[in-house]
Write a protein that holds these residues in place. Structure first.
Motif, PDB file in Angstrom:
ATOM      1  N   SER A  53     -26.006 -16.538  -7.013  1.00  0.00           N
ATOM      2  CA  SER A  53     -26.894 -17.507  -7.660  1.00  0.00           C
ATOM      3  C   SER A  53     -27.107 -18.730  -6.787  1.00  0.00           C
ATOM      4  CB  SER A  53     -26.275 -17.935  -8.993  1.00  0.00           C
ATOM      5  OG  SER A  53     -26.993 -18.996  -9.583  1.00  0.00           O
ATOM      6  N   ASN A  54     -28.234 -19.414  -7.034  1.00  0.00           N
ATOM      7  CA  ASN A  54     -28.393 -20.742  -6.437  1.00  0.00           C
ATOM      8  C   ASN A  54     -27.391 -21.683  -7.091  1.00  0.00           C
ATOM      9  OD1 ASN A  54     -29.973 -20.592  -8.930  1.00  0.00           O
ATOM     10  ND2 ASN A  54     -30.800 -22.595  -8.388  1.00  0.00           N
ATOM     11  N   HIS A  55     -27.154 -22.828  -6.455  1.00  0.00           N
ATOM     12  CA  HIS A  55     -26.103 -23.736  -6.942  1.00  0.00           C
ATOM     13  C   HIS A  55     -26.645 -25.159  -6.972  1.00  0.00           C
ATOM     14  CE1 HIS A  55     -22.237 -25.025  -8.046  1.00  0.00           C
ATOM     15  NE2 HIS A  55     -21.610 -25.020  -6.884  1.00  0.00           N
ATOM     16  N   ILE A  56     -26.940 -25.660  -8.173  1.00  0.00           N
ATOM     17  CA  ILE A  56     -27.533 -26.993  -8.300  1.00  0.00           C
ATOM     18  C   ILE A  56     -26.664 -27.976  -9.082  1.00  0.00           C
ATOM     19  CG2 ILE A  56     -29.932 -26.264  -8.023  1.00  0.00           C
ATOM     20  CD1 ILE A  56     -30.230 -26.108 -11.022  1.00  0.00           C
ATOM     21  N   SER A  57     -25.599 -27.478  -9.719  1.00  0.00           N
ATOM     22  CA  SER A  57     -24.807 -28.363 -10.570  1.00  0.00           C
ATOM     23  C   SER A  57     -23.400 -27.804 -10.777  1.00  0.00           C
ATOM     24  CB  SER A  57     -25.500 -28.510 -11.936  1.00  0.00           C
ATOM     25  OG  SER A  57     -24.653 -29.087 -12.891  1.00  0.00           O
ATOM     26  N   ALA A  58     -22.481 -28.709 -11.147  1.00  0.00           N
ATOM     27  CA  ALA A  58     -21.121 -28.284 -11.487  1.00  0.00           C
ATOM     28  C   ALA A  58     -21.109 -27.429 -12.752  1.00  0.00           C
ATOM     29  CB  ALA A  58     -20.228 -29.510 -11.684  1.00  0.00           C
ATOM     30  N   TYR A  59     -22.215 -27.465 -13.512  1.00  0.00           N
ATOM     31  CA  TYR A  59     -22.308 -26.656 -14.726  1.00  0.00           C
ATOM     32  C   TYR A  59     -22.543 -25.172 -14.423  1.00  0.00           C
ATOM     33  CZ  TYR A  59     -22.946 -31.009 -17.390  1.00  0.00           C
ATOM     34  OH  TYR A  59     -22.778 -32.247 -17.959  1.00  0.00           O
ATOM     35  N   ASP A  60     -22.956 -24.860 -13.194  1.00  0.00           N
ATOM     36  CA  ASP A  60     -23.350 -23.478 -12.883  1.00  0.00           C
ATOM     37  C   ASP A  60     -22.265 -22.433 -13.163  1.00  0.00           C
ATOM     38  OD1 ASP A  60     -25.767 -24.559 -12.078  1.00  0.00           O
ATOM     39  OD2 ASP A  60     -25.247 -24.578  -9.963  1.00  0.00           O
ATOM     40  N   PRO A  61     -21.024 -22.617 -12.685  1.00  0.00           N
ATOM     41  CA  PRO A  61     -20.001 -21.596 -12.955  1.00  0.00           C
ATOM     42  C   PRO A  61     -19.724 -21.374 -14.445  1.00  0.00           C
ATOM     43  CG  PRO A  61     -19.328 -22.988 -11.131  1.00  0.00           C
ATOM     44  CD  PRO A  61     -20.525 -23.648 -11.752  1.00  0.00           C
ATOM     45  N   PRO A  62     -19.469 -22.452 -15.228  1.00  0.00           N
ATOM     46  CA  PRO A  62     -19.233 -22.205 -16.655  1.00  0.00           C
ATOM     47  C   PRO A  62     -20.456 -21.626 -17.373  1.00  0.00           C
ATOM     48  CG  PRO A  62     -19.336 -24.568 -16.219  1.00  0.00           C
ATOM     49  CD  PRO A  62     -19.256 -23.877 -14.901  1.00  0.00           C
ATOM     50  N   LEU A  63     -21.650 -21.989 -16.915  1.00  0.00           N
ATOM     51  CA  LEU A  63     -22.875 -21.449 -17.514  1.00  0.00           C
ATOM     52  C   LEU A  63     -22.938 -19.940 -17.314  1.00  0.00           C
ATOM     53  CD1 LEU A  63     -25.701 -21.736 -18.797  1.00  0.00           C
ATOM     54  CD2 LEU A  63     -26.585 -22.197 -16.492  1.00  0.00           C
ATOM     55  N   LEU A  64     -22.703 -19.482 -16.093  1.00  0.00           N
ATOM     56  CA  LEU A  64     -22.750 -18.039 -15.819  1.00  0.00           C
ATOM     57  C   LEU A  64     -21.611 -17.307 -16.527  1.00  0.00           C
ATOM     58  CD1 LEU A  64     -23.751 -17.946 -12.040  1.00  0.00           C
ATOM     59  CD2 LEU A  64     -25.206 -17.737 -14.067  1.00  0.00           C
ATOM     60  N   ALA A  65     -20.441 -17.925 -16.554  1.00  0.00           N
ATOM     61  CA  ALA A  65     -19.305 -17.303 -17.252  1.00  0.00           C
ATOM     62  C   ALA A  65     -19.601 -17.155 -18.745  1.00  0.00           C
ATOM     63  CB  ALA A  65     -18.045 -18.137 -17.042  1.00  0.00           C
ATOM     64  N   ALA A  66     -20.300 -18.143 -19.306  1.00  0.00           N
ATOM     65  CA  ALA A  66     -20.612 -18.115 -20.741  1.00  0.00           C
ATOM     66  C   ALA A  66     -21.632 -17.043 -21.080  1.00  0.00           C
ATOM     67  CB  ALA A  66     -21.129 -19.481 -21.187  1.00  0.00           C
ATOM     68  N   ILE A  67     -22.574 -16.810 -20.190  1.00  0.00           N
ATOM     69  CA  ILE A  67     -23.677 -15.882 -20.460  1.00  0.00           C
ATOM     70  C   ILE A  67     -23.226 -14.431 -20.541  1.00  0.00           C
ATOM     71  CG2 ILE A  67     -25.751 -14.854 -19.409  1.00  0.00           C
ATOM     72  CD1 ILE A  67     -26.466 -17.671 -18.444  1.00  0.00           C
ATOM     73  N   PHE A  68     -22.335 -14.045 -19.622  1.00  0.00           N
ATOM     74  CA  PHE A  68     -21.964 -12.629 -19.520  1.00  0.00           C
ATOM     75  C   PHE A  68     -20.690 -12.305 -20.291  1.00  0.00           C
ATOM     76  CE2 PHE A  68     -24.291 -13.549 -15.528  1.00  0.00           C
ATOM     77  CZ  PHE A  68     -25.334 -12.644 -15.686  1.00  0.00           C
ATOM     78  N   SER A  69     -20.735 -11.195 -21.018  1.00  0.00           N
ATOM     79  CA  SER A  69     -19.541 -10.777 -21.759  1.00  0.00           C
ATOM     80  C   SER A  69     -18.466 -10.235 -20.813  1.00  0.00           C
ATOM     81  CB  SER A  69     -19.905  -9.714 -22.805  1.00  0.00           C
ATOM     82  OG  SER A  69     -20.525  -8.600 -22.194  1.00  0.00           O
ATOM     83  N   ARG A  70     -18.879  -9.688 -19.672  1.00  0.00           N
ATOM     84  CA  ARG A  70     -17.898  -9.261 -18.674  1.00  0.00           C
ATOM     85  C   ARG A  70     -17.342 -10.501 -17.977  1.00  0.00           C
ATOM     86  NH1 ARG A  70     -19.702  -4.663 -14.550  1.00  0.00           N
ATOM     87  NH2 ARG A  70     -17.462  -4.855 -14.107  1.00  0.00           N
ATOM     88  N   PRO A  71     -16.027 -10.612 -17.851  1.00  0.00           N
ATOM     89  CA  PRO A  71     -15.460 -11.774 -17.160  1.00  0.00           C
ATOM     90  C   PRO A  71     -15.973 -11.877 -15.728  1.00  0.00           C
ATOM     91  CG  PRO A  71     -13.754 -10.595 -18.353  1.00  0.00           C
ATOM     92  CD  PRO A  71     -14.981  -9.731 -18.401  1.00  0.00           C
ATOM     93  N   VAL A  72     -16.277 -13.091 -15.315  1.00  0.00           N
ATOM     94  CA  VAL A  72     -16.758 -13.342 -13.955  1.00  0.00           C
ATOM     95  C   VAL A  72     -15.674 -14.094 -13.187  1.00  0.00           C
ATOM     96  CG1 VAL A  72     -18.543 -14.394 -12.515  1.00  0.00           C
ATOM     97  CG2 VAL A  72     -19.132 -13.515 -14.801  1.00  0.00           C
ATOM     98  N   ARG A  73     -15.254 -13.541 -12.054  1.00  0.00           N
ATOM     99  CA  ARG A  73     -14.243 -14.191 -11.226  1.00  0.00           C
ATOM    100  C   ARG A  73     -14.934 -14.917 -10.076  1.00  0.00           C
ATOM    101  NH1 ARG A  73      -9.146 -10.747  -9.719  1.00  0.00           N
ATOM    102  NH2 ARG A  73      -8.589 -12.844  -9.026  1.00  0.00           N
ATOM    103  N   PHE A  74     -14.742 -16.226 -10.034  1.00  0.00           N
ATOM    104  CA  PHE A  74     -15.421 -17.033  -9.030  1.00  0.00           C
ATOM    105  C   PHE A  74     -14.530 -17.353  -7.837  1.00  0.00           C
ATOM    106  CE2 PHE A  74     -18.034 -17.989 -12.735  1.00  0.00           C
ATOM    107  CZ  PHE A  74     -19.316 -17.905 -12.194  1.00  0.00           C
ATOM    108  N   MET A  75     -15.173 -17.390  -6.686  1.00  0.00           N
ATOM    109  CA  MET A  75     -14.554 -17.938  -5.491  1.00  0.00           C
ATOM    110  C   MET A  75     -14.830 -19.436  -5.524  1.00  0.00           C
ATOM    111  SD  MET A  75     -15.498 -17.055  -1.498  1.00  0.00           S
ATOM    112  CE  MET A  75     -15.136 -15.302  -1.614  1.00  0.00           C
ATOM    113  N   ALA A  76     -13.787 -20.265  -5.610  1.00  0.00           N
ATOM    114  CA  ALA A  76     -13.965 -21.712  -5.774  1.00  0.00           C
ATOM    115  C   ALA A  76     -13.343 -22.470  -4.601  1.00  0.00           C
ATOM    116  CB  ALA A  76     -13.327 -22.166  -7.084  1.00  0.00           C
TER     117      ALA A  76
END
Length: 196
Positions: free
Chosen positions: A41-64
């Motif tokens: 994904s593009n990255h425009i805000s600190a909200y991006d990771p929690p937003l994507l995690a919230a959308i998908f029922s499958r857990p998303v593991r982020f590289m942070a």
């Protein structure tokens, strides 16, 4: 238990985004129901990771970025999300190995190929590490465009159809071929950003 906590927090986050921000999601069905996959994904805000995690029922593991793990509260949140650190100041081989392990274990890996946040409307070029990870993993990649997260109005998340980097998967790429691979990924994300 950890998954239960994750899903509970995910649903709370989803409710928060819907109530306080308003979100419009297109293409959620494009995430494969199973198997290793990479969200780019593009990255425009600190909200991006929690937003994507919230959308998908499958857990998303982020590289942070590793700096986030220095804060005890943030470290606990990242632990619940099964995120793992990456040192952006060098070619972090350990982070790459962790990312490949996530994919090979049939999980969802979330990365922001630009490597850092950028102003909305100014999509950056994917970093070489993200490009090579996409190629080496052989996994389907789901392109995502996030819009309006810092503006008045509804946050829009466009999720494109999965693609692969198969045509770039030969053993060694020239500098020119790496540029083409990077542009290939950028164009896929850009398409979702321009979706009406």
């Amino acid at each position: 238990m950890k998954n239960f906590i994750y899903q509970s927090i995910r649903l709370i986050l989803l409710a928060v985004f819907k109530i306080f921000f308003g979100i419009k999601v297109r293409g959620k069905e494009n995430l494969p129901a199973e198997g290793g996959v990479v969200l780019m994904s593009n990255h425009i805000s600190a909200y991006d990771p929690p937003l994507l995690a919230a959308i998908f029922s499958r857990p998303v593991r982020f590289m942070a970025k590793k700096e986030l793990f220095k804060n005890p509260i943030m470290r606990f949140v990242l632990y619940l999300a099964d995120a793992f650190p990456v040192d952006r100041s060098k070619n972090d081989i350990t982070a790459v190995k962790n990312a490949l392990s996530v994919i090979r274990n049939g999980e969802v890996l979330g990365i922001f190929p630009e490597g850092t946040r950028r102003p909305e409307g100014k999509l950056g070029t994917p970093k070489s590490g993200s490009v090579m990870l996409a190629i080496k993993s052989g996994a389907p990649i789901v392109p995502i465009g996030i819009k309006n997260i810092k503006k008045d109005g509804v946050i829009t998340v466009n999720i494109g159809e999965p693609f692969t980097m198969e045509k770039f998967s030969k053993k060694r790429l020239s500098k020119e071929e790496r540029k083409k691979a990077s542009k290939f990924i950028k164009d896929k994300i850009k398409k979702e950003l321009n979706y009406k």
